[in-house]
Scaffold this motif. Structure first.
Motif, PDB file in Angstrom:
ATOM      1  N   TYR A 196      35.650  -0.710  71.395  1.00 36.67           N
ATOM      2  CA  TYR A 196      35.286  -2.352  71.406  1.00 36.67           C
ATOM      3  C   TYR A 196      35.712  -2.882  70.185  1.00 36.67           C
ATOM      4  O   TYR A 196      36.010  -4.284  70.055  1.00 36.67           O
ATOM      5  CB  TYR A 196      33.667  -2.059  71.191  1.00 36.67           C
ATOM      6  N   SER A 197      35.402  -2.388  68.911  1.00 34.17           N
ATOM      7  CA  SER A 197      35.825  -2.729  67.572  1.00 34.17           C
ATOM      8  C   SER A 197      37.245  -3.282  67.506  1.00 34.17           C
ATOM      9  O   SER A 197      37.573  -4.223  67.003  1.00 34.17           O
ATOM     10  CB  SER A 197      35.277  -2.137  66.406  1.00 34.17           C
ATOM     11  N   ALA A 198      38.116  -2.299  68.037  1.00 40.14           N
ATOM     12  CA  ALA A 198      39.603  -2.569  68.008  1.00 40.14           C
ATOM     13  C   ALA A 198      40.038  -3.608  68.808  1.00 40.14           C
ATOM     14  O   ALA A 198      40.609  -4.553  68.538  1.00 40.14           O
ATOM     15  CB  ALA A 198      40.357  -1.158  68.427  1.00 40.14           C
ATOM     16  N   LEU A 199      39.318  -3.704  70.194  1.00 40.92           N
ATOM     17  CA  LEU A 199      39.613  -4.814  70.960  1.00 40.92           C
ATOM     18  C   LEU A 199      39.220  -6.188  70.432  1.00 40.92           C
ATOM     19  O   LEU A 199      39.820  -7.407  70.831  1.00 40.92           O
ATOM     20  CB  LEU A 199      39.166  -4.544  72.471  1.00 40.92           C
ATOM     21  N   LYS A 200      38.213  -6.223  69.984  1.00 41.37           N
ATOM     22  CA  LYS A 200      37.836  -7.480  69.421  1.00 41.37           C
ATOM     23  C   LYS A 200      38.639  -7.901  68.460  1.00 41.37           C
ATOM     24  O   LYS A 200      38.717  -9.465  68.151  1.00 41.37           O
ATOM     25  CB  LYS A 200      36.311  -7.222  68.640  1.00 41.37           C
ATOM     26  N   ILE A 201      39.634  -7.461  67.612  1.00 43.82           N
ATOM     27  CA  ILE A 201      40.280  -7.817  66.706  1.00 43.82           C
ATOM     28  C   ILE A 201      41.958  -8.023  66.911  1.00 43.82           C
ATOM     29  O   ILE A 201      42.670  -8.616  66.545  1.00 43.82           O
ATOM     30  CB  ILE A 201      40.411  -7.177  65.480  1.00 43.82           C
ATOM     31  N   CYS A 202      42.047  -7.387  68.193  1.00 41.77           N
ATOM     32  CA  CYS A 202      43.643  -7.163  68.664  1.00 41.77           C
ATOM     33  C   CYS A 202      44.219  -8.458  69.392  1.00 41.77           C
ATOM     34  O   CYS A 202      43.343  -9.552  69.774  1.00 41.77           O
ATOM     35  CB  CYS A 202      44.075  -6.148  69.290  1.00 41.77           C
ATOM     36  N   HIS A 203      45.276  -8.501  69.530  1.00 38.79           N
ATOM     37  CA  HIS A 203      46.086  -9.597  70.504  1.00 38.79           C
ATOM     38  C   HIS A 203      46.437  -9.190  71.622  1.00 38.79           C
ATOM     39  O   HIS A 203      46.112  -9.709  72.701  1.00 38.79           O
ATOM     40  CB  HIS A 203      47.540  -9.952  69.844  1.00 38.79           C
ATOM     41  N   ARG A 204      46.703  -7.495  71.617  1.00 40.38           N
ATOM     42  CA  ARG A 204      47.104  -7.068  73.196  1.00 40.38           C
ATOM     43  C   ARG A 204      46.801  -5.480  72.719  1.00 40.38           C
ATOM     44  O   ARG A 204      46.646  -5.185  71.537  1.00 40.38           O
ATOM     45  CB  ARG A 204      48.506  -7.114  73.635  1.00 40.38           C
ATOM     46  N   ALA A 205      46.688  -4.822  74.001  1.00 46.51           N
ATOM     47  CA  ALA A 205      46.336  -3.445  73.782  1.00 46.51           C
ATOM     48  C   ALA A 205      47.026  -2.497  74.886  1.00 46.51           C
ATOM     49  O   ALA A 205      47.299  -3.272  76.115  1.00 46.51           O
ATOM     50  CB  ALA A 205      44.905  -3.226  73.951  1.00 46.51           C
ATOM     51  N   TYR A 206      47.280  -1.519  74.630  1.00 46.90           N
ATOM     52  CA  TYR A 206      47.810  -0.453  75.539  1.00 46.90           C
ATOM     53  C   TYR A 206      46.789   0.644  75.621  1.00 46.90           C
ATOM     54  O   TYR A 206      46.292   1.058  74.586  1.00 46.90           O
ATOM     55  CB  TYR A 206      49.261   0.008  75.126  1.00 46.90           C
ATOM     56  N   VAL A 207      46.787   1.195  76.942  1.00 48.05           N
ATOM     57  CA  VAL A 207      45.737   2.441  77.070  1.00 48.05           C
ATOM     58  C   VAL A 207      46.918   3.488  77.409  1.00 48.05           C
ATOM     59  O   VAL A 207      47.630   3.694  78.486  1.00 48.05           O
ATOM     60  CB  VAL A 207      44.824   2.118  78.185  1.00 48.05           C
ATOM     61  N   MET A 208      46.808   4.667  76.762  1.00 51.00           N
ATOM     62  CA  MET A 208      47.397   5.885  76.982  1.00 51.00           C
ATOM     63  C   MET A 208      46.505   6.813  77.609  1.00 51.00           C
ATOM     64  O   MET A 208      45.366   6.993  76.994  1.00 51.00           O
ATOM     65  CB  MET A 208      47.931   6.381  75.648  1.00 51.00           C
ATOM     66  N   GLU A 209      47.150   7.828  78.190  1.00 50.98           N
ATOM     67  CA  GLU A 209      46.277   8.984  78.900  1.00 50.98           C
ATOM     68  C   GLU A 209      47.334   9.963  79.102  1.00 50.98           C
ATOM     69  O   GLU A 209      48.472   9.779  79.890  1.00 50.98           O
ATOM     70  CB  GLU A 209      45.737   8.518  80.139  1.00 50.98           C
ATOM     71  N   GLY A 217      47.290  -5.193  78.549  1.00 53.49           N
ATOM     72  CA  GLY A 217      46.708  -6.334  78.569  1.00 53.49           C
ATOM     73  C   GLY A 217      46.255  -6.907  77.356  1.00 53.49           C
ATOM     74  O   GLY A 217      46.437  -6.518  76.301  1.00 53.49           O
ATOM     75  N   ASP A 218      45.911  -8.326  77.387  1.00 52.81           N
ATOM     76  CA  ASP A 218      45.313  -9.033  76.134  1.00 52.81           C
ATOM     77  C   ASP A 218      43.794  -8.545  75.975  1.00 52.81           C
ATOM     78  O   ASP A 218      43.311  -7.709  77.012  1.00 52.81           O
ATOM     79  CB  ASP A 218      45.367 -10.516  76.110  1.00 52.81           C
ATOM     80  N   LYS A 219      43.338  -8.763  74.958  1.00 51.48           N
ATOM     81  CA  LYS A 219      42.064  -8.203  74.741  1.00 51.48           C
ATOM     82  C   LYS A 219      40.923  -8.830  75.722  1.00 51.48           C
ATOM     83  O   LYS A 219      39.963  -7.973  76.188  1.00 51.48           O
ATOM     84  CB  LYS A 219      41.586  -8.684  73.170  1.00 51.48           C
ATOM     85  N   GLU A 220      40.977  -9.789  76.097  1.00 55.27           N
ATOM     86  CA  GLU A 220      40.074 -10.471  77.106  1.00 55.27           C
ATOM     87  C   GLU A 220      40.095  -9.772  78.452  1.00 55.27           C
ATOM     88  O   GLU A 220      38.952  -9.350  78.827  1.00 55.27           O
ATOM     89  CB  GLU A 220      40.159 -12.070  77.223  1.00 55.27           C
ATOM     90  N   LYS A 230      34.116   1.602  81.521  1.00 50.52           N
ATOM     91  CA  LYS A 230      33.337   2.690  81.658  1.00 50.52           C
ATOM     92  C   LYS A 230      33.844   3.950  80.938  1.00 50.52           C
ATOM     93  O   LYS A 230      33.142   4.860  80.375  1.00 50.52           O
ATOM     94  CB  LYS A 230      33.700   3.200  83.405  1.00 50.52           C
ATOM     95  N   ALA A 231      34.982   3.891  80.630  1.00 50.96           N
ATOM     96  CA  ALA A 231      35.796   5.068  79.869  1.00 50.96           C
ATOM     97  C   ALA A 231      35.645   4.931  78.523  1.00 50.96           C
ATOM     98  O   ALA A 231      35.377   5.744  77.611  1.00 50.96           O
ATOM     99  CB  ALA A 231      37.239   5.135  80.114  1.00 50.96           C
ATOM    100  N   TYR A 232      35.748   3.548  77.868  1.00 51.39           N
ATOM    101  CA  TYR A 232      35.773   3.795  76.474  1.00 51.39           C
ATOM    102  C   TYR A 232      34.413   2.517  75.740  1.00 51.39           C
ATOM    103  O   TYR A 232      34.223   2.758  74.605  1.00 51.39           O
ATOM    104  CB  TYR A 232      36.898   2.910  76.033  1.00 51.39           C
ATOM    105  N   LEU A 233      33.920   1.665  76.572  1.00 50.26           N
ATOM    106  CA  LEU A 233      32.754   0.909  76.174  1.00 50.26           C
ATOM    107  C   LEU A 233      31.508   1.325  76.385  1.00 50.26           C
ATOM    108  O   LEU A 233      30.496   0.670  76.013  1.00 50.26           O
ATOM    109  CB  LEU A 233      33.040  -0.356  76.489  1.00 50.26           C
TER     110      LEU A 233
END
Length: 235
Positions: A196-209, A217-220, A230-233
């Motif tokens: 949550y904290s990371a997504l609030k300040i980023c421009h874009r994000a990637y999810v790894m598994e 995708g972008d943060k929004e 469900k998985a992270y928030l």
């Protein structure tokens, strides 16, 4: 600025990274989300030249650096702040910061100026500069780790789990500092479980598994993605 193109990395028969692709453009703050073992730290070690890749390209400012040695990578401005801080606990805060400027050791004045900039960013470190790094709180040690990376003069800063083990108030302060570093022009690639904290300040994000990028995708879009919630928030 930094482009990971179909990178795979293996430990023996085990595939730690499987054809991973992502990018961080100039001035972006990019977040890598994923549980322990997802491959975030392994990817950072590959980018930093610590672990050789099996296939793919690591493009930095248009040049493939996959075969470069770590000192050259750092000197060119691609700097890794590792998980767990990796400080020298029996050395002073100041000496730990000085080590960040090792690849620029011929420019002593420049290194001193970088240390002063770190003290402006983290005033508490100036007060404690002569204390042993191992005597500091967890949050202060993380400040030293980030400060040491900044003394290396990063154009791209790889931050691996900087909030790990820190109190909520300290985490909030840490993310504010990361945002400030990015706002001053440094491209940041941030690996985090504190989604949550990371997504609030980023421009874009990637999810790894399991060594794969499974979502981007972008943060929004990611903040409102039901699977991410469900998985992270905790939704």
């Amino acid at each position: 600025m930094l482009k990971i193109d179909n990178v795979s990395l293996k430990y023996g028969a085990f595939t730690a990274l499987n054809r991973v692709s992502l990018r961080a453009d100039q001035g972006e703050l990019i977040v890598l989300l994923g549980a322990n073992g997802a491959g975030k730290s392994t990817l950072f070690l590959a980018i930093s030249g610590v672990h050789p890749i099996a296939e793919g390209k690591i493009l930095y400012q248009g040049e493939d650096i996959a075969k470069w040695k770590s000192p050259r990578i750092v000197k060119e401005g691609l700097v890794h702040c590792p998980e767990g801080r990796k400080l020298f606990p029996g050395m002073s805060v100041y000496k730990n910061l000085q080590l960040g400027g090792y690849v620029h050791k011929k420019d002593k004045k420049g290194v001193e100026e970088q240390i002063e900039e770190v003290f402006e960013l983290f005033p508490i470190l100036k007060e404690k500069q002569h204390q042993m790094a191992g005597s500091l709180s967890g949050g202060q040690q993380q400040m030293v780790a980030i400060g040491r990376a900044l003394v290396s003069r990063p154009k791209v800063l790889l931050l691996d789990e900087p909030s790990l083990g820190l109190a909520p108030l300290v985490v909030k302060q840490m993310f504010e500092v990361i945002q400030r570093i990015n706002a001053q022009g440094t491209t940041v690639l941030l690996a985090e479980q504190n989604a949550y904290s990371a997504l609030k300040i980023c421009h874009r994000a990637y999810v790894m598994e399991r060594g794969n990028v499974i979502l981007e995708g972008d943060k929004e879009s990611l903040l409102h993605n039901e699977d991410i919630k469900k998985a992270y928030l905790g939704a």
